[in-house]
Design a protein around this motif. Sequence first.
Motif, PDB file in Angstrom:
ATOM      1  N   GLU A   6    -102.442   7.298 -48.675  1.00 45.22           N
ATOM      2  CA  GLU A   6    -101.673   6.651 -49.611  1.00 45.22           C
ATOM      3  C   GLU A   6    -102.200   6.926 -50.930  1.00 45.22           C
ATOM      4  O   GLU A   6    -103.475   7.309 -51.193  1.00 45.22           O
ATOM      5  CB  GLU A   6    -101.912   4.955 -49.559  1.00 45.22           C
ATOM      6  N   GLY A   9    -101.089   3.622 -56.137  1.00 45.95           N
ATOM      7  CA  GLY A   9    -101.523   2.115 -56.543  1.00 45.95           C
ATOM      8  C   GLY A   9    -102.108   2.055 -57.992  1.00 45.95           C
ATOM      9  O   GLY A   9    -102.190   3.248 -58.764  1.00 45.95           O
ATOM     10  N   LEU A  20     -95.513   3.574 -54.178  1.00 47.08           N
ATOM     11  CA  LEU A  20     -96.564   4.194 -53.541  1.00 47.08           C
ATOM     12  C   LEU A  20     -96.082   5.279 -52.619  1.00 47.08           C
ATOM     13  O   LEU A  20     -94.904   5.304 -52.164  1.00 47.08           O
ATOM     14  CB  LEU A  20     -97.127   3.053 -52.796  1.00 47.08           C
ATOM     15  N   ARG A  38     -99.760  -5.214 -46.326  1.00 46.86           N
ATOM     16  CA  ARG A  38    -100.768  -5.300 -47.399  1.00 46.86           C
ATOM     17  C   ARG A  38    -101.548  -6.466 -46.914  1.00 46.86           C
ATOM     18  O   ARG A  38    -101.285  -7.324 -46.109  1.00 46.86           O
ATOM     19  CB  ARG A  38     -99.708  -5.882 -48.500  1.00 46.86           C
ATOM     20  N   THR A  91    -100.190  -8.710 -55.574  1.00 48.95           N
ATOM     21  CA  THR A  91    -101.457  -8.207 -55.556  1.00 48.95           C
ATOM     22  C   THR A  91    -102.246  -7.946 -54.268  1.00 48.95           C
ATOM     23  O   THR A  91    -102.380  -8.903 -53.574  1.00 48.95           O
ATOM     24  CB  THR A  91    -102.485  -8.753 -56.637  1.00 48.95           C
ATOM     25  N   VAL A  93    -104.246  -4.657 -51.406  1.00 50.81           N
ATOM     26  CA  VAL A  93    -104.392  -3.326 -50.782  1.00 50.81           C
ATOM     27  C   VAL A  93    -103.230  -3.123 -49.915  1.00 50.81           C
ATOM     28  O   VAL A  93    -102.974  -4.119 -49.081  1.00 50.81           O
ATOM     29  CB  VAL A  93    -105.791  -3.304 -50.011  1.00 50.81           C
ATOM     30  N   TYR A  94    -102.653  -2.077 -50.011  1.00 49.94           N
ATOM     31  CA  TYR A  94    -101.319  -1.630 -49.365  1.00 49.94           C
ATOM     32  C   TYR A  94    -101.666  -0.628 -48.546  1.00 49.94           C
ATOM     33  O   TYR A  94    -102.215   0.300 -48.865  1.00 49.94           O
ATOM     34  CB  TYR A  94    -100.094  -1.000 -50.240  1.00 49.94           C
ATOM     35  N   THR A 111    -104.215   1.398 -50.652  1.00 49.49           N
ATOM     36  CA  THR A 111    -104.242   1.734 -52.103  1.00 49.49           C
ATOM     37  C   THR A 111    -104.124   0.215 -52.741  1.00 49.49           C
ATOM     38  O   THR A 111    -103.282  -0.123 -52.363  1.00 49.49           O
ATOM     39  CB  THR A 111    -103.210   2.774 -52.635  1.00 49.49           C
ATOM     40  N   GLN A 112    -104.893  -0.040 -53.877  1.00 49.76           N
ATOM     41  CA  GLN A 112    -104.852  -1.230 -54.495  1.00 49.76           C
ATOM     42  C   GLN A 112    -103.853  -1.215 -55.210  1.00 49.76           C
ATOM     43  O   GLN A 112    -103.590  -0.384 -56.284  1.00 49.76           O
ATOM     44  CB  GLN A 112    -106.178  -1.222 -55.152  1.00 49.76           C
ATOM     45  N   VAL A 113    -103.322  -2.357 -55.185  1.00 48.13           N
ATOM     46  CA  VAL A 113    -102.204  -2.804 -56.226  1.00 48.13           C
ATOM     47  C   VAL A 113    -102.501  -4.078 -56.879  1.00 48.13           C
ATOM     48  O   VAL A 113    -102.951  -5.139 -56.131  1.00 48.13           O
ATOM     49  CB  VAL A 113    -100.842  -2.870 -55.602  1.00 48.13           C
TER      50      VAL A 113
END
Length: 117
Positions: A6, A9, A20, A38, A91, A93-94, A111-113
């Motif tokens: 991924e 983010g 993403l 997520r 918010t 992690v995806y 990946t962190q959003v």
Amino acid sequence: QVQLVESGGGLVQPGGSLRLSCATSGFTFSNYAMNWYRQAPGKEREWVARITGTGGTTTYADSVKGRFTISRDNAKNTVALQMNSLKPEDTAVYYCNAYRWPPVNYWGQGTQVTVSS
């Protein structure tokens, strides 16, 4: 070997957008439905969106319907999640997921959003 990676983010303000992407390899991509999940801090992982192997059908969690769009490119073995009108509650992690029946699941590393002003 199977890989799902991924990217995309980051930190975005409420109302903003992020896209993403998930690059895959090591399996027959078009044979798998692709999902985005997520996981927010202290919460269980939740399903966000799904697209069928052909890309003909998409489904979304109620919490993101109308704001997020999932798409795939079977020529490039990639899947994307366009996220608009982001909220602080997005918010998390995806994670990218590949799924087929009989049950086979492949996962990316996430990946962190972060949605914050």
